[in-house]
Enzyme design. Sequence first.
Site, short mmCIF file in Angstrom:
data_model
loop_
_atom_site.label_atom_id
_atom_site.label_comp_id
_atom_site.label_asym_id
_atom_site.label_seq_id
_atom_site.Cartn_x
_atom_site.Cartn_y
_atom_site.Cartn_z
CE LYS A 278 48.72 30.33 32.52
NZ LYS A 278 49.24 29.62 33.74
CD GLU B 113 35.58 38.00 39.92
OE1 GLU B 113 35.70 38.12 41.15
OE2 GLU B 113 34.57 38.37 39.29
CB CYS C 147 39.90 35.19 46.59
SG CYS C 147 38.54 34.41 45.75
CD GLU D 126 44.45 37.31 48.78
OE1 GLU D 126 45.17 37.48 47.79
OE2 GLU D 126 43.23 37.09 48.71
#
Length: 463
Positions: free
Chosen positions: A170, A245, A279, A371
């Site tokens: 997905k 992750e 990331c 973040e």
Amino acid sequence: MKAHDAMYIGGEWRPAASTETVPVIDPATEQVVARVPAGTAEDVDAAVRAARAALPGWAATPPAERAARLAALRDALAARAEEIAATVTTELGAPPQLAAAVHTGLPIAVAGSYAELAATHAFEEKVGNSTVYSEPVGVVAAITPWNYPLHQIVAKVAPALAAGCAIVLKPAEDTPLTAQLFAEVVHEAGVPAGVFNLVTGLGTVAGQALAEHPGVDLVSFTGSTAVGRKIGALAGGAVKRVALELGGKSANVILPSADLGKAVAVGIANVMSNSGQTCSAWTRMLVHADRYEEAVGLAAAAVAKYVPGERVGPLVSAGQRDRVRGYIEKGLAEGARLVAGGPDAPRDTGYYVSPTVFADVTPDMTIAQEEIFGPVVSLIRYEDEADALAIANGTVYGLAGAVWGEPEEAVAFARRMETGQVDINGGRFNPLAPFGGWKQSGVGRELGAHGLAEYLQTKSLQF
Ligand code: NAP
Ligand code: MG
């Protein structure tokens, strides 16, 4: 842009269960360029069934044959490199050079690395009176983000194929065209029907149905920590394996012995690449008080080269742009000093954000803790090494980092960082090195032999 109005299930493009679609937007033009079907629980169920049916045959396929399919996959990706790069540019907004070198080149290399690992890995070992077999974990649910659309897919699908697993993917709703292209490539590579399946659609519908499906043995997720936490809880409840992750807030630690000019220039380039949507980006630059103002000047000069619409693309969506601008405003409100960029749109059209440098950022500020996922870097001052280490380790994340300085000192510092990977004096990205996070940056590793191990489980026979 070419789009399939179907799901790739059981080796063919099958009509979706619903007529609902998801628009694909070019973030540089803000125009809808295609539509793909919005998957439902029904599509997910069909895909998981196809995967379960294909699993025994693929699991029993000799590793050498799996390696041959992976080599064919690598070659088929390489043959369609231009089309892949153009698709990533359209749906992610990556400048053409980045789309070719990183978004296309890296996944080709990773697919090749797993062709080799499948051929050479010891799937069987002797331990005393036992033979220990490494067997595929089963049906894998792969849920991927949009920031490196093809790389994130290949980093899961290639090791899963090497291990002998069957997969349902997905992909992110923002970048489904790259995923459809990948499904075509898997087909061309001769991977047997049902071993790889694709369901496009929304995370909250198709993603959730896939993560919850009892026919899935391992959920491998890359994305935000917020969604990762939910998926981890679901998997825990079902006693299912999970690989996560997640996000990062990595530190770029410039020790007093460093080549300051190089450290700052490479540090800025690292954050600006992919419009800051990485990331593992080193979004916090830590500089000793004695050289702080010099570093601020160097950073301002370095960032001037990153012109929106040229070297820097837009962000992926209006939502991401607004989120990043919100963080820039928050930085100003909390008293950081704006050295370059700011919240204003640098272009009339497209989801662009100005490459932004903040100085006088303190470790407790929101922009130093959360973040941002955009082209924003924070320069933080430290007094001594102990202070630098406390700042570097002072977030909930632990994905990556960098240290610059005399090599022995830099390594000693890196060994004390709570993070999964550290680049010493600009060390190159290595697609064979394990990639993954400490603390809330995740669970598990991708890439190389460690990435393969995520898709294997052991069985011991005693004699
Ligand atoms: P995201 O919202 O967490 O989405 C990631 C994937 O999960 C997408 O396919 C998404 O579908 C799906 N999803 C969303 N909600 C779900 C749910 N309830 N159940 C199942 N699946 C669901 O993250 P993103 O916005 O795509 O990516 C940005 C974030 O990912 C950043 O925080 C970044 O640090 C992190 N990231 C981490 C790594 C790493 O390797 N550590 C790599 C890349 C990105 P939709 O597309 O429909 O939302
Ligand atoms: Mg989009």
